[in-house]
Scaffold this motif. Structure first.
Motif, PDB file in Angstrom:
ATOM      1  N   HIS A   1       0.858  -1.194   0.000  1.00  0.00           N
ATOM      2  CA  HIS A   1       0.000   0.000   0.000  1.00  0.00           C
ATOM      3  C   HIS A   1       0.884   1.230   0.000  1.00  0.00           C
ATOM      4  N   TRP A   2       0.665   2.100  -0.969  1.00  0.00           N
ATOM      5  CA  TRP A   2       1.460   3.336  -1.019  1.00  0.00           C
ATOM      6  C   TRP A   2       0.715   4.432  -0.248  1.00  0.00           C
ATOM      7  N   ASP A   3       0.350   4.112   0.993  1.00  0.00           N
ATOM      8  CA  ASP A   3      -0.502   4.984   1.800  1.00  0.00           C
ATOM      9  C   ASP A   3       0.333   5.829   2.767  1.00  0.00           C
TER      10      ASP A   3
ATOM     11  N   VAL B   1      -3.036   8.617  -0.737  1.00  0.00           N
ATOM     12  CA  VAL B   1      -2.456   7.394  -1.295  1.00  0.00           C
ATOM     13  C   VAL B   1      -1.687   7.772  -2.556  1.00  0.00           C
ATOM     14  N   GLU B   2      -0.396   7.530  -2.561  1.00  0.00           N
ATOM     15  CA  GLU B   2       0.392   7.830  -3.764  1.00  0.00           C
ATOM     16  C   GLU B   2      -0.082   6.930  -4.898  1.00  0.00           C
ATOM     17  N   ARG B   3      -0.408   7.550  -6.022  1.00  0.00           N
ATOM     18  CA  ARG B   3      -0.920   6.831  -7.197  1.00  0.00           C
ATOM     19  C   ARG B   3      -2.193   6.049  -6.870  1.00  0.00           C
ATOM     20  N   GLY B   4      -2.945   6.549  -5.906  1.00  0.00           N
ATOM     21  CA  GLY B   4      -4.204   5.889  -5.552  1.00  0.00           C
ATOM     22  C   GLY B   4      -5.359   6.639  -6.197  1.00  0.00           C
TER      23      GLY B   4
ATOM     24  N   VAL C   1       6.096   3.231   0.048  1.00  0.00           N
ATOM     25  CA  VAL C   1       7.543   3.006  -0.089  1.00  0.00           C
ATOM     26  C   VAL C   1       8.325   4.321   0.059  1.00  0.00           C
ATOM     27  N   ASN C   2       7.694   5.434  -0.312  1.00  0.00           N
ATOM     28  CA  ASN C   2       8.281   6.741   0.019  1.00  0.00           C
ATOM     29  C   ASN C   2       7.846   6.982   1.466  1.00  0.00           C
ATOM     30  N   ALA C   3       8.559   6.357   2.395  1.00  0.00           N
ATOM     31  CA  ALA C   3       8.031   6.164   3.746  1.00  0.00           C
ATOM     32  C   ALA C   3       8.256   7.387   4.635  1.00  0.00           C
TER      33      ALA C   3
ATOM     34  N   VAL D   1      11.840  -1.778   1.629  1.00  0.00           N
ATOM     35  CA  VAL D   1      12.699  -0.590   1.591  1.00  0.00           C
ATOM     36  C   VAL D   1      12.922  -0.089   0.174  1.00  0.00           C
ATOM     37  N   LYS D   2      12.624   1.196  -0.007  1.00  0.00           N
ATOM     38  CA  LYS D   2      12.996   1.906  -1.231  1.00  0.00           C
ATOM     39  C   LYS D   2      14.140   2.819  -0.822  1.00  0.00           C
ATOM     40  N   ALA D   3      15.341   2.512  -1.298  1.00  0.00           N
ATOM     41  CA  ALA D   3      16.508   3.266  -0.829  1.00  0.00           C
ATOM     42  C   ALA D   3      17.343   3.727  -2.010  1.00  0.00           C
TER      43      ALA D   3
ATOM     44  N   TRP E   1      13.882  -5.667  -0.468  1.00  0.00           N
ATOM     45  CA  TRP E   1      14.704  -4.522  -0.868  1.00  0.00           C
ATOM     46  C   TRP E   1      14.433  -4.237  -2.331  1.00  0.00           C
ATOM     47  N   ARG E   2      13.937  -3.035  -2.623  1.00  0.00           N
ATOM     48  CA  ARG E   2      13.500  -2.761  -4.006  1.00  0.00           C
ATOM     49  C   ARG E   2      14.677  -2.457  -4.938  1.00  0.00           C
ATOM     50  N   ALA E   3      14.557  -2.972  -6.156  1.00  0.00           N
ATOM     51  CA  ALA E   3      15.591  -2.725  -7.163  1.00  0.00           C
ATOM     52  C   ALA E   3      15.193  -1.575  -8.083  1.00  0.00           C
ATOM     53  N   PHE E   4      14.169  -0.833  -7.692  1.00  0.00           N
ATOM     54  CA  PHE E   4      13.725   0.290  -8.524  1.00  0.00           C
ATOM     55  C   PHE E   4      14.666   1.472  -8.300  1.00  0.00           C
ATOM     56  N   VAL E   5      15.854   1.382  -8.889  1.00  0.00           N
ATOM     57  CA  VAL E   5      16.839   2.447  -8.722  1.00  0.00           C
ATOM     58  C   VAL E   5      17.348   2.839 -10.101  1.00  0.00           C
TER      59      VAL E   5
ATOM     60  N   VAL F   1      11.638  -6.658  -7.688  1.00  0.00           N
ATOM     61  CA  VAL F   1      11.893  -6.121  -9.032  1.00  0.00           C
ATOM     62  C   VAL F   1      10.576  -5.869  -9.768  1.00  0.00           C
ATOM     63  N   LYS F   2      10.391  -4.644 -10.275  1.00  0.00           N
ATOM     64  CA  LYS F   2       9.188  -4.355 -11.067  1.00  0.00           C
ATOM     65  C   LYS F   2       9.175  -5.227 -12.320  1.00  0.00           C
ATOM     66  N   ASN F   3       7.991  -5.518 -12.837  1.00  0.00           N
ATOM     67  CA  ASN F   3       7.924  -6.442 -13.970  1.00  0.00           C
ATOM     68  C   ASN F   3       8.750  -5.994 -15.180  1.00  0.00           C
TER      69      ASN F   3
ATOM     70  N   ILE G   1      11.592  -0.372 -16.783  1.00  0.00           N
ATOM     71  CA  ILE G   1      11.419   1.066 -16.548  1.00  0.00           C
ATOM     72  C   ILE G   1      10.401   1.338 -15.464  1.00  0.00           C
ATOM     73  N   ASP G   2       9.131   1.295 -15.800  1.00  0.00           N
ATOM     74  CA  ASP G   2       8.196   1.680 -14.745  1.00  0.00           C
ATOM     75  C   ASP G   2       6.735   1.404 -15.068  1.00  0.00           C
ATOM     76  N   PHE G   3       6.290   0.181 -14.897  1.00  0.00           N
ATOM     77  CA  PHE G   3       4.852  -0.112 -14.951  1.00  0.00           C
ATOM     78  C   PHE G   3       4.153   0.446 -16.189  1.00  0.00           C
TER      79      PHE G   3
ATOM     80  N   GLN H   1      -3.676   1.664 -11.301  1.00  0.00           N
ATOM     81  CA  GLN H   1      -3.432   1.914 -12.725  1.00  0.00           C
ATOM     82  C   GLN H   1      -2.773   3.278 -12.968  1.00  0.00           C
ATOM     83  N   GLU H   2      -1.567   3.433 -12.424  1.00  0.00           N
ATOM     84  CA  GLU H   2      -0.860   4.700 -12.563  1.00  0.00           C
ATOM     85  C   GLU H   2      -0.697   5.117 -14.023  1.00  0.00           C
ATOM     86  N   TYR H   3      -0.251   4.193 -14.851  1.00  0.00           N
ATOM     87  CA  TYR H   3      -0.004   4.502 -16.265  1.00  0.00           C
ATOM     88  C   TYR H   3      -1.081   3.901 -17.164  1.00  0.00           C
TER      89      TYR H   3
HETATM   90  C1  BDP Z   1       6.695   5.387  -9.884  1.00  0.00           C
HETATM   91  C2  BDP Z   1       5.691   6.302  -9.281  1.00  0.00           C
HETATM   92  C3  BDP Z   1       6.120   6.878  -7.960  1.00  0.00           C
HETATM   93  C4  BDP Z   1       6.618   5.758  -7.057  1.00  0.00           C
HETATM   94  C5  BDP Z   1       7.700   4.991  -7.761  1.00  0.00           C
HETATM   95  C6  BDP Z   1       8.163   3.769  -6.983  1.00  0.00           C
HETATM   96  O1  BDP Z   1       5.453   7.359 -10.190  1.00  0.00           O
HETATM   97  O2  BDP Z   1       5.016   7.542  -7.405  1.00  0.00           O
HETATM   98  O3  BDP Z   1       7.089   6.265  -5.859  1.00  0.00           O
HETATM   99  O4  BDP Z   1       7.226   4.489  -8.967  1.00  0.00           O
HETATM  100  O5  BDP Z   1       7.778   2.678  -7.366  1.00  0.00           O
HETATM  101  O6  BDP Z   1       6.004   4.612 -10.806  1.00  0.00           O
HETATM  102  O7  BDP Z   1       8.897   3.889  -6.026  1.00  0.00           O
END
Ligand code: BDP
Length: 664
Positions: A109-111, A117-120, A163-165, A240-242, A277-281, A312-314, A317-319, A345-347
């Motif tokens: 939950h990005w709450d 809610v981020e992207r909610g 995750v942006n905690a 963790v998003k770091a 541990w998130r690999a979204f870097v 790892v996101k699917n 890049i980004d969803f 459904q952010e995108y």
């Molecule tokens: C992006 C979103 C952003 C998230 C980020 C993430 O735009 O709001 O914080 O991903 O997954 O898609 O950390």
């Protein structure tokens, strides 16, 4: 029907007797569910049997002539929900054996503490409200409903905050609220997890640093973890998003992701906790964002503790509506890796578009990475069948909020449902999942008179609506980002089109211009050996296939190649004409969805019918905007006409851009 009951509506259960020689809170839940949902023979006896069965995983079960067998009480609970689902969808029930694909099946939950809610897109948070930590009766009721819905589809874990905690989450006041939430989730077998901010030791503990190798910092985390486990003894661990998108992390102190993750892993280890541990870097210096996570994490393979799993996101890049799978799947062999899907459904049109995401996730799960030979699908390299990783997990970024129907769009519920089902069985087909969901959600809420016409319902409602769901993701890809285009949405909100956006001073890899690279010479991102060489992050034969425009799947063509406008596609048409056709097709698909839905009106209650109808109208309008904006914008480079047999644009590009608030 307002949709609040989700897929759980039950019609008039039959009486049932339940025999169980064990007692536990979870078994009590199982009994209660069976009692209020039983549809089998009246007065039948159902037996719960707990016994050691090596062929069953912790949450697995068998069902055999009204006997549910499992190793654990959770297994029994899942057996009960499975049985009820089969009864409610009219399946035959004999000799069933189920083991989940992943051990941890978790919602993220990005709450935020303030309730946003981020992207909610379904209202505010169900967990947090205006930084107020008091718990109301209503909260408890909602959390229980939430837990029940999740358990019914096999979800067994939840991360309660963004995750942006916010560091606030680790304060004693917030932990009390977490405790109250955990108490509602526990009877349904759901473990509670939290996202943490890496700089919490400095922010909350007033330490001079948050360096993961600093003894004071280590002590601070150990103490904090100990307190958490005193309050929530079965706490699951941290997400963790770091060192990503401005979030603090180990790299601020010259340490690696492994240093950071391992320090936290050691802190939770004595209690059986895990670290996701998130690999979204992605660093702003590398030339291709699609390569960055792989570049940062591959050198760390084998360096993480056994209770760390890399999330790892699917896609790389980004969803996006369509991406190739992330090359990190299968590549990391020594450490556990888990997929992260985005249910919200952010995108993909927020809670306006009807997009059934299961087909997209299925495409990812069934994609072959070839990392250990043919058949090394993303599903198999993450669920422990290829690499014997001790820990397996899968995460979905939730689309749930305070809206009465939970997900904003009635059909958003299908995506929550599908995530749970795929997390349980990553081999299920999207079609089967859609079939189940439609029967549970729409058929079971019909009146008796409606039910007598079951066959009619199946041909007039189930078949066309299921087909609409199955086509819905490709339709969105068609009118948003066909042929491998990606990230050309309007800035920040990521809803409408914005291929023109790319002001000076904004980091390039946040802008559409960076991704589509349209010019007189063509369009698309060159990721071949001659370009960014992202193709080399894939195993052969994929690397070779992707590298050559002739063998690259056309649906990913502009992801991997920069292609001239007059390039000849497999159809014999030019790239430009194919692009036009895809945009046009996407629009007509949505118009067709409108027809399909209008025609099923007799089989849906008025509230849900009207809600979906209105959303489809908005979606159609937006699809036209997407088509017009993208074609008129790209036409400035192609200088080619939109094929005259296609519908003409009804919007003007200069007006669309003038209305784009970010382009001012
Ligand atoms: C992006 C979103 C952003 C998230 C980020 C993430 O735009 O709001 O914080 O991903 O997954 O898609 O950390």
């Amino acid at each position: 029907q307002d949709g609040h009951d989700l897929w759980l509506y039950r019609y008039n259960p039959n009486p049932v007797k339940i025999l169980s020689s064990h007692h536990s809170v979870i078994l009590a839940t199982a009994k209660q569910e069976l009692t209020q949902g039983w549809k089998g023979n009246p007065n039948a006896t159902v037996k719960f049997v707990l016994k050691k069965d090596k062929s069953l995983a912790a949450d697995g079960f068998t069902i055999n002539s009204n006997v549910i067998t499992a190793n654990t009480d959770k297994g029994i609970l899942y057996g009960v929900f499975d049985l009820l689902r089969r009864q409610n969808t009219g399946e035959t029930i004999s000799d069933i054996k189920e083991n989940p694909s992943y051990q941890v099946r978790i919602l993220n939950h990005w709450d935020n503490p303030d309730g946003s809610v981020e992207r909610g897109y379904a209202g505010n948070s169900i967990f947090w409200r205006n930084n107020d930590v008091n718990v109301t009766e209503n909260d408890l009721k909602l959390w229980k409903e939430y837990a029940r819905a999740n358990a019914s589809i096999g979800i067994n874990a939840a991360v309660l905050n963004n995750v942006n905690a916010s560091p606030l989450i680790l304060t004693p006041e917030y932990l009390q609220r977490v405790k109250a939430i955990a108490a509602q989730l526990r009877p349904y077998g759901i473990k509670t997890y939290l996202s943490v901010k890496f700089s919490s030791p400095a922010l909350l503990g007033k330490l001079k640093t948050s360096d993961p190798l600093n003894p004071e910092v280590i002590r601070w985390w150990n103490e904090k973890v100990k307190k958490i486990y005193t309050v929530i003894p079965d706490f699951g661990g941290f997400l963790v998003k770091a060192s990503s998108e401005g979030q603090p992390g180990p790299q601020d102190f010259g340490r690696t992701h492994a240093d950071g993750a391992n320090m936290l892993a050691d802190a939770v280890k004595p209690y059986g906790g895990i670290i996701m541990w998130r690999a979204f870097v992605y660093s702003p210096h590398d030339m291709d964002r699609a390569k960055q996570a792989y570049n940062e994490f591959m050198p760390l393979d084998g360096k993480f503790r056994s209770n760390v799993i890399v999330q790892v996101k699917n896609g790389p890049i980004d969803f996006q509506p369509r991406e190739p799978f992330s090359p990190l799947f299968g590549a990391m062999k020594k450490n556990a890796v888990m997929p992260e899907f985005q249910i919200t459904q952010e995108y993909l049109g927020h809670s306006v578009y009807l997009v059934y995401l299961s087909t997209m996730w299925e495409e990812c799960l069934k994609a072959d990475t070839y990392q250990a030979g043919k058949g090394s699908t993303v599903a198999k390299v993450t669920d422990g069948s290829v690499f014997k990783q001790a820990l397996t997990a899968i995460a979905g970024v939730s689309n749930i909020g305070l809206d009465t129907n939970w997900t904003g769009h009635q059909f958003g519920q299908a995506n929550w449902y599908a995530f749970g089902r795929l997390a349980w069985n990553n081999n299920l087909s999207s079609e089967q999942i859609a079939d189940e969901w439609l029967k549970l959600t729409f058929y079971n809420s019909l009146s008796i008179a409606g039910k007598e016409k079951k066959q009619e319902w199946e041909s007039k409602f189930l078949a066309p609506v299921k087909q609409m769901m199955m086509d819905s993701r490709e339709a969105a890809v068609n009118y948003m980002t066909p042929l491998g285009l990606h990230h050309i949405m309007a800035a920040n909100e990521h809803y409408g089109p914005g291929p023109w956006w790319g002001p000076k001073g904004v980091r390039a890899d946040w802008t559409p211009l960076y991704y589509h690279k349209a010019g007189e010479d063509g369009v698309g991102f060159d990721r071949t050996h001659k370009g960014s060489d992202a193709v080399s992050q894939y195993h052969e034969p994929l690397a070779g296939q992707y590298n050559d425009p002739k063998t690259c799947p056309e649906e990913l063509l502009l992801w991997f190649h920069h292609i001239p406008w007059n390039y000849q596609m497999k159809s014999g048409k030019t790239l430009w004409n194919e692009l036009c056709l895809h945009y046009d097709k996407g629009v007509s698909q949505v118009r067709n969805f409108q027809k399909v839905w209008d025609e099923v009106e007799p089989y849906v209650d008025q509230t849900r019918f009207t809600e979906v109808q209105r959303k489809l109208r908005k979606q159609a309008t937006n699809a036209i905007l997407w088509k017009d904006a993208c074609l008129l914008y790209f036409q400035k480079f192609s200088h080619m006409p939109i094929p005259y047999d296609l519908e003409r644009p009804v919007n003007n590009l200069d007006e669309i851009i003038a209305n784009d608030k970010y382009s001012k």
